[in-house]
Enzyme design. Structure first.
Site: not given
Ligand SMILES: Cc1cc2nc3c(=O)[nH]c(=O)nc-3n(C[C@H](O)[C@H](O)[C@H](O)COP(=O)(O)O)c2cc1C
Length: 345
Positions: A17-18, A103, A207, A209, A233
């Site tokens: 997560m960036e 992304c 991946n 939720d 998240r």
């Molecule tokens: C703030 C933020 C930054 C993210 N940056 C990246 C990243 O650098 N590389 C990537 O593959 N996904 C990135 N994602 C996506 C997450 O890795 C993930 O795929 C997405 O949040 C869904 O998963 P979750 O529901 O568990 O959050 C980012 C998501 C968030 C919320």
């Protein structure tokens, strides 16, 4: 043996997560409830390949000893730049390389990278092949179901699976869906079938939720052929989400203090490097810079305090007075001001 063959089943990963999963936050999670594997935030291969951008790219790829095992995630659209970056990554302490083909950020997509790769599958395959032949590290891919329609996974995922990547992470949404709709868990059986038919050796990671370890284990019971789960998240709701631990407010406060300490240590180490080098130049802590193009390129900046404040809501939550305390902390301008407020608790 590849890292992907050394992990338990199912394994849990902290999603890249960036602006969140940087070297500091990863250390907090490593010391609270660590996942089986970390990923870095994504780094642009064309930055690494350019004289101007290399130092910044290297800073994004800094890792701490507690990060291991960790995968470097990269993005871009120039096959040659994937090769150049992958050649360097092997000497930086990573256990693998992951290509970001998912992304949805408009700047990233405009530059032809991230989810834009879904619309240029031939280029995606060329980048993957270049990465693979440039490093002995296992190469994996993280992507989405498609660009606009979930059914696109039926052609997009086979394109990737035909390259037999070490692992494939599927975020169960399209680029257009961003994170606005629930993840398409209903497609898991078909995705498993594609993996089994085309590339049974590819580890399949799901991946989207997934909130915590318990949730991942429930999904694994339903779909035992999934190898691993990636949580993003969920870590905001509970930094211990990779364990079954429900932290108390005191434990969360302790984590915040740890985060502040780690930030301060990191800032001090940046300052020391700048001072020792007589200018804003330094070498990576894991590498003297030479095999990466020389110390000349290792320019450092001091990470600013402001972005650190985004993390406060993770730790200051769900107790009487939390909102007011957070508001006070949001007005601080330094670690010492924050400490002063926390001291009086
Ligand atoms: C703030 C933020 C930054 C993210 N940056 C990246 C990243 O650098 N590389 C990537 O593959 N996904 C990135 N994602 C996506 C997450 O890795 C993930 O795929 C997405 O949040 C869904 O998963 P979750 O529901 O568990 O959050 C980012 C998501 C968030 C919320």
């Amino acid at each position: 043996m590849s890292i992907w063959d050394q992990l338990p089943k199912p394994f849990l990963i902290l999603a890249p997560m960036e602006g969140v999963t940087d070297i500091i936050f990863r250390q907090v999670i490593a010391q609270s409830g660590r996942p089986d594997l970390f990923f870095t935030e994504f780094t642009n291969v064309s930055s690494y390949a350019s004289e101007k951008g290399r130092a910044n790219a290297l800073e994004r790829l800094e890792i701490a000893p507690t990060d291991s095992p960790i995968i470097a995630q990269i993005w871009g659209k120039e096959p040659a730049h994937f090769s150049e970056t992958c050649q360097a990554l092997a000497s930086l302490g990573f256990s693998g390389v992951d290509l970001n083909f998912g992304c949805p950020d408009k700047h990233v997509n405009k530059a032809g990278g991230g989810a834009a790769m879904i619309r240029t599958p031939e280029l995606a395959v060329e980048c993957f092949k270049n990465a693979k032949k440039s490093t002995h590290l296992p190469v994996s891919v993280k992507t989405r179901l498609g660009w606009s329609k979930p059914e696109e996974f039926k052609t997009w995922l086979p394109t990737l699976l035909n390259e037999h990547s070490a692992a494939l992470t599927v975020h169960l949404r399209t680029k257009k869906e961003m994170s606005k709709v629930p993840a398409h868990f209903e497609l898991i059986p078909e995705i498993i079938q594609l993996r089994n038919e085309i590339s049974p050796e590819t580890k399949l990671i799901i991946n989207g939720d997934i909130k915590n370890r318990q949730h991942a284990l429930e999904l694994h019971e339903k779909y035992p052929e999934i190898d691993g789960f990636m949580i993003g998240r969920g870590v905001f709701e509970n930094p211990y989400c990779f364990t079954n631990h429900e932290p108390t407010s005191e434990e969360l406060l302790k984590l915040l203090k740890m985060h502040l300490n780690l930030y301060e240590e990191y800032v001090n180490s940046c300052s020391r490097n700048i001072r020792d080098n007589g200018s804003e130049r330094r070498s990576s802590p894991r590498n003297d810079g030479r095999e990466l193009g020389g110390d000349e390129n290792n320019y450092s900046h001091i990470p600013s305090y402001e972005p650190l404040k985004h993390f406060f809501k993770i730790y200051i939550n769900n107790f009487p007075g939390a909102k007011e305390l957070r508001a006070k902390l949001m007005e601080t301008h330094s670690v010492s001001e924050a400490r002063e407020i926390l001291k009086n608790l």
